[in-house]
Design a protein around this motif. Sequence first.
Motif, short mmCIF file in Angstrom:
data_model
loop_
_atom_site.label_atom_id
_atom_site.label_comp_id
_atom_site.label_asym_id
_atom_site.label_seq_id
_atom_site.Cartn_x
_atom_site.Cartn_y
_atom_site.Cartn_z
N ASN A 1 -79.49 26.89 37.98
CA ASN A 1 -78.09 26.95 38.38
C ASN A 1 -77.23 26.02 37.53
O ASN A 1 -76.16 26.41 37.06
N VAL A 2 -77.71 24.81 37.32
CA VAL A 2 -76.93 23.83 36.55
C VAL A 2 -76.82 24.26 35.08
O VAL A 2 -75.79 24.09 34.44
N ALA A 3 -77.89 24.86 34.57
CA ALA A 3 -77.93 25.25 33.16
C ALA A 3 -77.23 26.57 32.87
O ALA A 3 -76.99 26.90 31.70
N PHE A 4 -76.89 27.32 33.90
CA PHE A 4 -76.43 28.71 33.73
C PHE A 4 -75.24 28.82 32.77
O PHE A 4 -75.25 29.64 31.85
N GLY A 5 -74.21 28.01 32.98
CA GLY A 5 -73.02 28.10 32.14
C GLY A 5 -73.29 27.81 30.68
O GLY A 5 -72.75 28.47 29.79
N LEU A 6 -74.15 26.85 30.43
CA LEU A 6 -74.49 26.51 29.05
C LEU A 6 -75.26 27.64 28.38
O LEU A 6 -75.04 27.94 27.19
N ARG A 7 -76.15 28.26 29.12
CA ARG A 7 -76.91 29.39 28.56
C ARG A 7 -75.98 30.55 28.22
O ARG A 7 -76.15 31.22 27.19
N MET A 8 -75.00 30.83 29.09
CA MET A 8 -74.06 31.92 28.84
C MET A 8 -73.22 31.65 27.59
O MET A 8 -72.79 32.58 26.92
N ARG A 9 -73.02 30.38 27.27
CA ARG A 9 -72.24 30.03 26.09
C ARG A 9 -73.09 29.92 24.84
O ARG A 9 -72.59 29.64 23.76
N GLY A 10 -74.39 30.14 24.98
CA GLY A 10 -75.27 30.14 23.82
C GLY A 10 -75.60 28.76 23.28
O GLY A 10 -75.94 28.61 22.09
N VAL A 11 -75.54 27.74 24.15
CA VAL A 11 -75.88 26.39 23.73
C VAL A 11 -77.38 26.31 23.43
O VAL A 11 -78.20 26.94 24.11
N HIS A 12 -77.74 25.56 22.40
CA HIS A 12 -79.14 25.44 22.00
C HIS A 12 -79.99 24.90 23.15
O HIS A 12 -79.55 24.03 23.92
N LYS A 13 -81.22 25.39 23.25
CA LYS A 13 -82.10 25.06 24.36
C LYS A 13 -82.33 23.56 24.50
O LYS A 13 -82.33 23.01 25.62
#
Length: 362
Positions: A103-115
């Motif tokens: 849940n916390v990581a969701f927005g960053l993943r949608m923006r394509g931030v590096h793992k």
Amino acid sequence: MYSLLLNETVFLRIEGLRRNYGSVLALNSIDLTIQRGEFFSLLGPSGCGKTTLLRLIAGLDYPDAGQILLNGADLATQSADKRPINTVFQTYALFPHLTIYGNVAFGLRMRGVHKAEIKERVDRVMKLVEIESLASRKPNQLSGGQKQRVALARALVNEPQILLLDEPMAAIDLRLRKQLQTDLRALQQRLGITFIYVTHDQEEALLMSDRVAVMNAGRIEQIGAPRDIYERPQTEFVAGFLGSSNVLRGRRIHCNNQTFLECALGRLQLDLSSAGNNQNDAPIAVSIRAEQIQFTRNTTQPNSFTGKVTRIDYHGAITNLLLQIGNNKLLMSTKGNEGAELRTGFEVKVHLPSDALRVLTR
């Protein structure tokens, strides 16, 4: 990360903002400035327009007129996902199928931030709000307070310039809510991010905020520091909405360099610093907080009256007394054991200090 500091420059400026829903005027020419790093609360009853204003700032709705300027740039052309603004909703809106980490990581993943960056930022913000031990759980395994912290982490991990909070503690029990209020205020001060907080809870707004805007019927009634708004209300609505106040109406009398309110109670001497325009016979209204009324033994001093106790409401730390003075009712609050021996039907002598009587502008 989170290097924003409170200063005196205008950060967010709202000018002439208006929003209609059919024949309903939800916001009526709102003008407002908010400083960088400020904890700013929008306070008012349901339907006053505070959530509508929050949605316009977030980009979840658009105004019919007016501007929203962030650092001087008009946000009107930016969609919600392009604005450096995140929102924590009353319902939290957590994804039930994802873990707390997800849940916390969701927005960053949608923006394509590096793992690797995702992990670093998520770990940091989860530690910040003290939920790192919940990373593998699902939302249905959390308490209301834990869900609120997850929603905060999910918003903060995006490093917003402004965090909007729409009554995020409304569904949390009173004891936990008081603890979370303290924690949230401390977190905001540590981060220096601008918080705009919507609430109908006056104690919450007074406790947490640098400044408060009291809203009513789509308008801003008064803006100021919590103490200023509480102790120096400018309108009858503000006087009645924050705390317990008595509003007395009558006409202004000015004689011998003194100003009085001629009202149903009698002639009340006013403090000149709050008396405003001294035009004789002008209609005025004044307010006095229930806790500012005092017991007295001297009924010959100005602003002193004898009343009968008609109701006693015990609230633990305070006791409210409803007094009958002639044909008028007056609400008085006492602290601790003051007046503990009183019973309904007892007569008491009370004093209304002139410096506690505030002339209202409307």
